[in-house]
Design a protein around this motif. Sequence first.
Motif, PDB file in Angstrom:
ATOM      1  N   VAL A   9       0.841  -1.200   0.000  1.00  0.00           N
ATOM      2  CA  VAL A   9       0.000   0.000   0.000  1.00  0.00           C
ATOM      3  C   VAL A   9       0.878   1.253   0.000  1.00  0.00           C
ATOM      4  CG1 VAL A   9      -1.695   1.299   1.366  1.00  0.00           C
ATOM      5  CG2 VAL A   9      -1.934  -1.185   1.108  1.00  0.00           C
ATOM      6  N   ALA A  10       1.890   1.253   0.856  1.00  0.00           N
ATOM      7  CA  ALA A  10       2.790   2.418   0.930  1.00  0.00           C
ATOM      8  C   ALA A  10       3.507   2.634  -0.402  1.00  0.00           C
ATOM      9  CB  ALA A  10       3.809   2.225   2.047  1.00  0.00           C
ATOM     10  N   ARG A  11       3.931   1.544  -1.018  1.00  0.00           N
ATOM     11  CA  ARG A  11       4.624   1.669  -2.321  1.00  0.00           C
ATOM     12  C   ARG A  11       3.691   2.281  -3.376  1.00  0.00           C
ATOM     13  NH1 ARG A  11       8.899   0.725   0.236  1.00  0.00           N
ATOM     14  NH2 ARG A  11      10.005  -1.266   0.108  1.00  0.00           N
ATOM     15  N   LEU A  12       2.469   1.771  -3.424  1.00  0.00           N
ATOM     16  CA  LEU A  12       1.531   2.271  -4.440  1.00  0.00           C
ATOM     17  C   LEU A  12       1.190   3.739  -4.188  1.00  0.00           C
ATOM     18  CD1 LEU A  12      -0.793  -0.843  -4.918  1.00  0.00           C
ATOM     19  CD2 LEU A  12       0.860   0.079  -6.555  1.00  0.00           C
ATOM     20  N   ILE A  13       1.109   4.120  -2.926  1.00  0.00           N
ATOM     21  CA  ILE A  13       0.854   5.530  -2.606  1.00  0.00           C
ATOM     22  C   ILE A  13       2.033   6.360  -3.114  1.00  0.00           C
ATOM     23  CG2 ILE A  13       0.677   7.225  -0.732  1.00  0.00           C
ATOM     24  CD1 ILE A  13      -0.788   5.032   0.918  1.00  0.00           C
ATOM     25  N   GLN A  14       3.220   5.874  -2.810  1.00  0.00           N
ATOM     26  CA  GLN A  14       4.431   6.610  -3.208  1.00  0.00           C
ATOM     27  C   GLN A  14       4.523   6.788  -4.723  1.00  0.00           C
ATOM     28  OE1 GLN A  14       7.859   4.994  -1.290  1.00  0.00           O
ATOM     29  NE2 GLN A  14       9.046   6.862  -1.663  1.00  0.00           N
ATOM     30  N   PHE A  15       4.058   5.778  -5.450  1.00  0.00           N
ATOM     31  CA  PHE A  15       4.133   5.849  -6.911  1.00  0.00           C
ATOM     32  C   PHE A  15       2.901   6.517  -7.520  1.00  0.00           C
ATOM     33  CE2 PHE A  15       6.589   1.583  -6.514  1.00  0.00           C
ATOM     34  CZ  PHE A  15       7.684   2.253  -5.988  1.00  0.00           C
ATOM     35  N   GLY A  16       1.997   6.990  -6.679  1.00  0.00           N
ATOM     36  CA  GLY A  16       0.797   7.675  -7.181  1.00  0.00           C
ATOM     37  C   GLY A  16      -0.143   6.749  -7.934  1.00  0.00           C
ATOM     38  N   LYS A  17      -0.160   5.463  -7.576  1.00  0.00           N
ATOM     39  CA  LYS A  17      -0.956   4.511  -8.357  1.00  0.00           C
ATOM     40  C   LYS A  17      -1.948   3.699  -7.517  1.00  0.00           C
ATOM     41  CE  LYS A  17       0.127   4.899 -12.769  1.00  0.00           C
ATOM     42  NZ  LYS A  17      -0.911   5.396 -13.705  1.00  0.00           N
ATOM     43  N   LEU A  18      -2.205   4.107  -6.292  1.00  0.00           N
ATOM     44  CA  LEU A  18      -3.156   3.332  -5.485  1.00  0.00           C
ATOM     45  C   LEU A  18      -4.586   3.682  -5.897  1.00  0.00           C
ATOM     46  CD1 LEU A  18      -3.677   1.367  -3.087  1.00  0.00           C
ATOM     47  CD2 LEU A  18      -3.881   3.404  -1.652  1.00  0.00           C
ATOM     48  N   ALA A  19      -5.309   2.674  -6.408  1.00  0.00           N
ATOM     49  CA  ALA A  19      -6.711   2.885  -6.805  1.00  0.00           C
ATOM     50  C   ALA A  19      -7.604   2.882  -5.575  1.00  0.00           C
ATOM     51  CB  ALA A  19      -7.152   1.768  -7.744  1.00  0.00           C
ATOM     52  N   GLY A  20      -7.385   1.893  -4.727  1.00  0.00           N
ATOM     53  CA  GLY A  20      -8.250   1.721  -3.571  1.00  0.00           C
ATOM     54  C   GLY A  20      -8.241   0.263  -3.161  1.00  0.00           C
ATOM     55  N   PHE A  21      -9.321  -0.147  -2.481  1.00  0.00           N
ATOM     56  CA  PHE A  21      -9.329  -1.479  -1.861  1.00  0.00           C
ATOM     57  C   PHE A  21     -10.610  -2.239  -2.071  1.00  0.00           C
ATOM     58  CE2 PHE A  21      -6.280   0.961   0.433  1.00  0.00           C
ATOM     59  CZ  PHE A  21      -5.284   0.056   0.753  1.00  0.00           C
ATOM     60  N   HIS A  22     -10.455  -3.545  -2.079  1.00  0.00           N
ATOM     61  CA  HIS A  22     -11.550  -4.450  -1.796  1.00  0.00           C
ATOM     62  C   HIS A  22     -11.205  -5.008  -0.419  1.00  0.00           C
ATOM     63  CE1 HIS A  22     -13.122  -5.340  -6.126  1.00  0.00           C
ATOM     64  NE2 HIS A  22     -13.323  -4.101  -5.728  1.00  0.00           N
ATOM     65  N   PHE A  23     -11.958  -4.595   0.577  1.00  0.00           N
ATOM     66  CA  PHE A  23     -11.670  -5.041   1.936  1.00  0.00           C
ATOM     67  C   PHE A  23     -12.346  -6.369   2.240  1.00  0.00           C
ATOM     68  CE2 PHE A  23     -10.822  -0.459   2.605  1.00  0.00           C
ATOM     69  CZ  PHE A  23      -9.555  -0.568   3.157  1.00  0.00           C
ATOM     70  N   ASN A  24     -11.612  -7.218   2.918  1.00  0.00           N
ATOM     71  CA  ASN A  24     -12.114  -8.501   3.422  1.00  0.00           C
ATOM     72  C   ASN A  24     -11.021  -9.015   4.336  1.00  0.00           C
ATOM     73  OD1 ASN A  24     -10.118  -9.668   1.662  1.00  0.00           O
ATOM     74  ND2 ASN A  24     -11.592  -9.498  -0.005  1.00  0.00           N
ATOM     75  N   ASP A  25     -11.160 -10.241   4.803  1.00  0.00           N
ATOM     76  CA  ASP A  25     -10.076 -10.809   5.601  1.00  0.00           C
ATOM     77  C   ASP A  25      -9.870 -12.256   5.174  1.00  0.00           C
ATOM     78  OD1 ASP A  25      -8.028 -10.862   7.449  1.00  0.00           O
ATOM     79  OD2 ASP A  25      -9.218  -9.922   9.022  1.00  0.00           O
ATOM     80  N   SER A  26      -8.741 -12.822   5.547  1.00  0.00           N
ATOM     81  CA  SER A  26      -8.458 -14.187   5.116  1.00  0.00           C
ATOM     82  C   SER A  26      -7.506 -14.873   6.069  1.00  0.00           C
ATOM     83  CB  SER A  26      -7.849 -14.179   3.719  1.00  0.00           C
ATOM     84  OG  SER A  26      -6.596 -13.541   3.764  1.00  0.00           O
ATOM     85  N   LYS A  27      -7.545 -16.181   6.015  1.00  0.00           N
ATOM     86  CA  LYS A  27      -6.608 -16.983   6.798  1.00  0.00           C
ATOM     87  C   LYS A  27      -5.644 -17.690   5.852  1.00  0.00           C
ATOM     88  CE  LYS A  27      -5.314 -19.065  10.643  1.00  0.00           C
ATOM     89  NZ  LYS A  27      -4.440 -18.264  11.512  1.00  0.00           N
TER      90      LYS A  27
END
Length: 432
Positions: free
Chosen positions: A270-288
């Motif tokens: 997430v931090a990398r994508l923010i830094q590169f100006g390319k973070l679209a967003g999220f599909h939130f969920n959880d997983s094991k």
Amino acid sequence: MAAQFEISDGIIAEHNAREQAWVAEDFDYLRTKLRRRNVDIEDLVARAQAFRVAIPSWGVGTGGTRFARFPGRGEPRDIFEKLEDCGAIFKLVRSTPAISLHIPWDQPDNAAKLLEFARARGLHFDAINSNTFQDQPAQKLSYKFGSLTHPDPAVRRQAIAHNIECIEIGRALGSKAITVWIGDGGNFPGQQHFRSVLARYLESMREIYQALPNDWRLFIEHKFYEPAFYSTVINDWGISYHCARELGPQAFCLVDLGHHAPNVNIEMIVARLIQFGKLAGFHFNDSKYGDDDLDSGSIKPFQLFLIFNELVDAELNAVKDFEPAYMLDQSHNITDPVESLMMSAGELVRAYVQAHLVDRQALAQAQEKCDPLMALQILKQAFTTDVAPILAVARQRSGGAIDPISVYRASGYRQMKDKERPATTGMAVGIV
Ligand code: RM4
Ligand code: MN
Ligand code: MN
């Protein structure tokens, strides 16, 4: 259509009045506690009230596992009934006014009518989702061996046309983004020529990109496996980033939390994508284990907090063009989807508010001074603060319920819908 049951403002007010006493007491105590840390509780309430996450149209139906689907009572049978459920969620939690539509599962016959129906409930449409990962009844060519990357140009053309149609539908509904997730990949070594399939993907995506209105964004959703189990064309954030860059400034990378190998450091991605100006967003969920689509925050709440820690850091630093789109992408197999979605929306606001509690100055100092123990302690102090009173007050001030699940249960909503919506056959939404 006969008047459909809705949760009344009266029942919300009645329940809130009952809960009021504990909320006031806990809120006051938290205010004092946070003041010692130089945090203004009112600022956090305002931030919690402003938080938004979209509900996917398919999320209010009962999902399935690979083995079975156990239909729930009073399930929505069409997109209008799905919007009714979304309206109920929005009424109680207030942070979910947007719907992310899935085409063709929830293809509207009449966009204007759907828009009006949504508006009457205070809802609007967020990113639209295309589907070329399964065949539809009237479809000419099969996606069995791929869609946007299929060796046959005619199949690729069909998949491109579907995405362009999705943009058209989205336009009529006021959406401003399209999310493209493809199931393309292989189950056998040698089945696909890795470089060729990626080249074909880019060629197809360029055509879709060309069809984007100027104020739209294109979200690329990666996933490391499934339905293909050996190789996936858009397998990770690196490929997604490469493609987004190749396509142009309107293309971004979407992070679905379940689409990474176990234990991958998602907050760092997430931090990398923010830094590169390319973070679209999220599909939130959880997983094991994999793409389990479990409820957000149910398995790894600390990971969720660490992701929000990166998002809030970017927000406070006013990172340019930082505009992430949030959606819940979960599959509810054993709970009432309305309850799960309300709880998950609450978990996101919780992580968001907790991330705002991080003492960023002290954290920067700890980092400067090479003091990892203190750095962790600062994060843990924020993560372990019980912000429930802030979330409750935020909901209440926005006209929602202090305790959404109790009000929902007491309202008898599901029982009423069970009567209003006699089951029909073929209501499966597939594996999500
Ligand atoms: C995929 C992916 C997509 C969702 C489909 C149903 O795993 O998460 O976002 O639309 O499932
Ligand atoms: Mn997803
Ligand atoms: Mn998924």
